[in-house]
Design a protein around this motif. Structure first.
Motif, mmCIF file in Angstrom:
data_model
loop_
_atom_site.group_PDB
_atom_site.id
_atom_site.type_symbol
_atom_site.label_atom_id
_atom_site.label_comp_id
_atom_site.label_asym_id
_atom_site.label_seq_id
_atom_site.Cartn_x
_atom_site.Cartn_y
_atom_site.Cartn_z
ATOM 1 N N HIS A 227 0.763 -1.261 0.000
ATOM 2 C CA HIS A 227 0.000 0.000 0.000
ATOM 3 C C HIS A 227 0.789 1.304 0.000
ATOM 4 C CE1 HIS A 227 -3.229 -2.707 0.263
ATOM 5 N NE2 HIS A 227 -3.359 -2.765 1.564
ATOM 6 N N ALA A 228 2.041 1.279 0.418
ATOM 7 C CA ALA A 228 2.806 2.534 0.432
ATOM 8 C C ALA A 228 4.275 2.226 0.221
ATOM 9 C CB ALA A 228 2.605 3.228 1.772
ATOM 10 N N VAL A 229 5.009 3.225 -0.228
ATOM 11 C CA VAL A 229 6.445 2.995 -0.442
ATOM 12 C C VAL A 229 7.288 3.665 0.641
ATOM 13 C CG1 VAL A 229 6.441 2.534 -2.914
ATOM 14 C CG2 VAL A 229 6.418 4.903 -2.128
ATOM 15 N N ASP A 230 6.654 4.447 1.507
ATOM 16 C CA ASP A 230 7.421 4.998 2.631
ATOM 17 C C ASP A 230 6.727 4.650 3.941
ATOM 18 O OD1 ASP A 230 5.789 7.533 3.502
ATOM 19 O OD2 ASP A 230 5.873 7.543 1.306
ATOM 20 N N ASP A 231 7.548 4.507 4.980
ATOM 21 C CA ASP A 231 7.007 4.040 6.260
ATOM 22 C C ASP A 231 6.006 5.012 6.878
ATOM 23 O OD1 ASP A 231 8.177 1.469 6.611
ATOM 24 O OD2 ASP A 231 10.118 2.427 6.903
ATOM 25 N N ALA A 232 6.168 6.303 6.607
ATOM 26 C CA ALA A 232 5.262 7.280 7.241
ATOM 27 C C ALA A 232 3.819 7.047 6.793
ATOM 28 C CB ALA A 232 5.715 8.704 6.908
ATOM 29 N N LEU A 233 3.602 6.959 5.468
ATOM 30 C CA LEU A 233 2.237 6.739 4.976
ATOM 31 C C LEU A 233 1.749 5.341 5.367
ATOM 32 C CD1 LEU A 233 -0.293 7.534 3.384
ATOM 33 C CD2 LEU A 233 0.833 6.725 1.300
ATOM 34 N N LEU A 269 -2.794 -0.010 -2.454
ATOM 35 C CA LEU A 269 -4.025 0.781 -2.384
ATOM 36 C C LEU A 269 -3.690 2.211 -2.810
ATOM 37 C CD1 LEU A 269 -6.983 0.627 -1.245
ATOM 38 C CD2 LEU A 269 -6.031 1.411 0.915
ATOM 39 N N VAL A 270 -4.277 2.652 -3.918
ATOM 40 C CA VAL A 270 -3.867 3.950 -4.470
ATOM 41 C C VAL A 270 -4.783 5.071 -3.944
ATOM 42 C CG1 VAL A 270 -3.232 5.188 -6.560
ATOM 43 C CG2 VAL A 270 -3.144 2.694 -6.536
ATOM 44 N N ILE A 271 -4.153 6.087 -3.365
ATOM 45 C CA ILE A 271 -4.885 7.207 -2.759
ATOM 46 C C ILE A 271 -4.475 8.491 -3.462
ATOM 47 C CG2 ILE A 271 -5.283 8.469 -0.607
ATOM 48 C CD1 ILE A 271 -4.333 5.894 0.854
ATOM 49 N N ARG A 272 -5.466 9.254 -3.887
ATOM 50 C CA ARG A 272 -5.166 10.466 -4.655
ATOM 51 C C ARG A 272 -4.265 11.427 -3.849
ATOM 52 N NH1 ARG A 272 -9.645 14.497 -7.104
ATOM 53 N NH2 ARG A 272 -10.560 12.511 -7.666
ATOM 54 N N GLY A 273 -3.198 11.864 -4.498
ATOM 55 C CA GLY A 273 -2.334 12.871 -3.897
ATOM 56 C C GLY A 273 -1.412 12.330 -2.794
ATOM 57 N N LYS A 292 10.649 -11.461 -7.867
ATOM 58 C CA LYS A 292 9.712 -11.733 -8.976
ATOM 59 C C LYS A 292 8.330 -11.291 -8.499
ATOM 60 C CE LYS A 292 9.465 -15.177 -11.734
ATOM 61 N NZ LYS A 292 9.229 -16.590 -12.057
ATOM 62 N N ALA A 293 8.015 -10.040 -8.815
ATOM 63 C CA ALA A 293 6.821 -9.440 -8.222
ATOM 64 C C ALA A 293 5.751 -9.135 -9.241
ATOM 65 C CB ALA A 293 7.215 -8.153 -7.512
ATOM 66 N N LYS A 294 4.532 -9.115 -8.746
ATOM 67 C CA LYS A 294 3.407 -8.628 -9.528
ATOM 68 C C LYS A 294 2.708 -7.608 -8.641
ATOM 69 C CE LYS A 294 -0.747 -10.073 -11.811
ATOM 70 N NZ LYS A 294 -1.758 -11.024 -12.061
ATOM 71 N N VAL A 295 2.331 -6.472 -9.214
ATOM 72 C CA VAL A 295 1.670 -5.448 -8.397
ATOM 73 C C VAL A 295 0.221 -5.320 -8.836
ATOM 74 C CG1 VAL A 295 1.613 -2.984 -7.815
ATOM 75 C CG2 VAL A 295 3.807 -4.206 -7.916
ATOM 76 N N ASN A 296 -0.661 -5.276 -7.856
ATOM 77 C CA ASN A 296 -2.083 -5.114 -8.109
ATOM 78 C C ASN A 296 -2.497 -3.758 -7.545
ATOM 79 O OD1 ASN A 296 -4.590 -5.966 -8.955
ATOM 80 N ND2 ASN A 296 -5.041 -7.072 -7.073
ATOM 81 N N LEU A 297 -2.897 -2.856 -8.419
ATOM 82 C CA LEU A 297 -3.305 -1.525 -7.941
ATOM 83 C C LEU A 297 -4.785 -1.556 -7.578
ATOM 84 C CD1 LEU A 297 -1.593 0.771 -10.621
ATOM 85 C CD2 LEU A 297 -0.683 0.026 -8.410
ATOM 86 N N ILE A 298 -5.107 -1.035 -6.413
ATOM 87 C CA ILE A 298 -6.503 -1.047 -5.944
ATOM 88 C C ILE A 298 -6.949 0.399 -5.736
ATOM 89 C CG2 ILE A 298 -8.060 -1.865 -4.117
ATOM 90 C CD1 ILE A 298 -5.753 -3.871 -3.382
ATOM 91 N N TYR A 299 -8.081 0.734 -6.289
ATOM 92 C CA TYR A 299 -8.632 2.077 -6.077
ATOM 93 C C TYR A 299 -8.996 2.253 -4.613
ATOM 94 C CZ TYR A 299 -9.540 3.206 -10.998
ATOM 95 O OH TYR A 299 -9.425 3.524 -12.315
ATOM 96 N N PHE A 300 -8.594 3.333 -3.989
ATOM 97 C CA PHE A 300 -9.124 3.630 -2.667
ATOM 98 C C PHE A 300 -10.567 4.099 -2.847
ATOM 99 C CE2 PHE A 300 -10.306 6.450 0.771
ATOM 100 C CZ PHE A 300 -10.109 5.597 1.841
#
Ligand code: SF4
Length: 356
Positions: A227-233, A269-273, A292-300
């Motif tokens: 869901h996020a690429v940085d620990d803060a979010l 989980l993709v969140i606007r902004g 060997k990854a697959k990414v699934n984007l989910i609309y928030f």
């Protein structure tokens, strides 16, 4: 309360029954014959049927409610023997297969999403289940019983294999012993015969448990709610990140044994902004380097009172294209069952309101 026959692996049953080959017959009756009544196991001696009936329970999970979506997906609310409720989801899909004459034909395929706990301790801020807190772990039989009940209810033939995702209520790796036992019961060739390669454990990222599971080398698939690429979010979305941060998860995944033809799924989980920009996509590529990854984007999907917003399609597509261009298979999740209670824990939530 009598122990449930569904709580036994075939090997355990063989130890409990004499002669031990009866365990295979009992397994076949339950998982391939779909019987709910021990008396119906006609190739067992009468005395053994009586003994089994007095000692064990074989009552199927009780269905409190079921919602069927227009796309065919079904959300089922089950009541357990102690009155607690859990939910499972059946997702029918179409798969293209090539027949003996080389023609492409469309073939129905089923995925069943199952719960592993009543409630959950993890406390993800976007999750309905989290609001009710944790109640208890499910037993292996209660996990297996969800798939068995759904297959029977939806007339899915016993020999028809389904895919399983441990992604309903609860954190499966927080109930590792019973989940591992369920994996083995599902895989038994005298039972449902669902190979571990068709079973995916979806986790919030308990890295020490990912390591433990990896060491068992079951051949199971893994999905990580990143869901996020940085620990803060991530910490904002999933407070558990304080204990198991992104670096620890990536390290555990790198050590996890993955079948050569398979990939680890990362849910995002993709969140606007907040995490929908190409900067985040770039960080994700760096993070997943060597996996060997697959990414699934989910609309928030915003709900009442939520502080985040749904991303735009343009941003989702740009994110997906960036990942695909950088060697990571990426898809945008086509939400199934949007016209029914779509999020984990929602059916239970609604049913509770109905009763009050
Ligand atoms: S999303 Fe999953 S892990 Fe997180 S609180 Fe909900 S059930 Fe638990």
């Amino acid at each position: 309360m009598k122990p449930s026959l569904l709580d036994f692996t075939k090997e355990e049953l063989a130890q409990a029954l004499s002669p031990s080959f009866r365990a295979k017959q009992v397994f076949k009756w339950i998982y391939q014959g779909y019987v709910d009544d021990i008396e119906a196991m006609s190739n067992l001696p009468k005395a053994m049927r009586e003994h089994l009936g007095q000692t064990y329970d074989l009552t199927p999970l009780h269905v409190v409610r079921e919602e069927i979506s227009q796309d065919g997906s079904a959300k089922v609310l089950f009541q357990l023997r102690d009155g607690h409720t859990i939910e499972s989801v059946l997702l029918p899909m179409k798969e293209e297969v090539v027949d003996e004459e080389g023609r492409r034909v469309s073939h129905p395929k089923f995925t069943i999403c199952i719960s592993s706990q009543v409630g959950c301790k993890i406390g993800c801020t976007f999750c309905f289940t989290a609001k009710g807190g944790f109640v208890r772990n499910l037993s292996a039989g209660e996990i297996v019983g969800q798939v068995l009940a759904i297959k029977k209810r939806h007339n899915i033939a016993p020999e028809r294999r389904v895919n399983i995702v441990y992604m309903g209520m609860g954190e499966p790796l927080d109930n590792l012993p019973e989940v591992v036992k369920a994996v083995k019961i599902f895989a038994d060739i005298d039972g449902l015969s669902i190979s571990p390669k068709r079973q995916t454990i979806s986790t919030s990222g308990l890295s020490h448990q990912i390591k433990k599971l990896g060491e068992m080398n079951l051949g199971i698939l893994l999905a990580i709610s990143l869901h996020a690429v940085d620990d803060a979010l991530r910490q904002e979305l999933m407070p558990i990140n304080k204990a198991y941060n992104i670096a620890s998860i990536i390290e555990a995944v790198k050590a996890f044994p993955i079948d050569e033809r398979k990939r680890v799924m990362f849910e995002y989980l993709v969140i606007r902004g907040r995490n929908d920009d190409l900067g985040s996509a770039k960080k994700l590529v760096t993070l997943l380097h060597g996996i060997k990854a697959k990414v699934n984007l989910i609309y928030f999907n915003p709900h009442e009172g939520s502080a985040y917003q749904r991303p735009e399609l343009k941003a989702m597509e740009a994110f997906r294209d960036y990942l695909n261009a950088h060697g990571i298979v990426c898809t945008i999740r086509q939400s199934k069952g949007l016209d029914i209670s779509a999020a984990c824990g929602q059916l239970k939530e609604r049913s509770t309101h109905d009763r009050t």
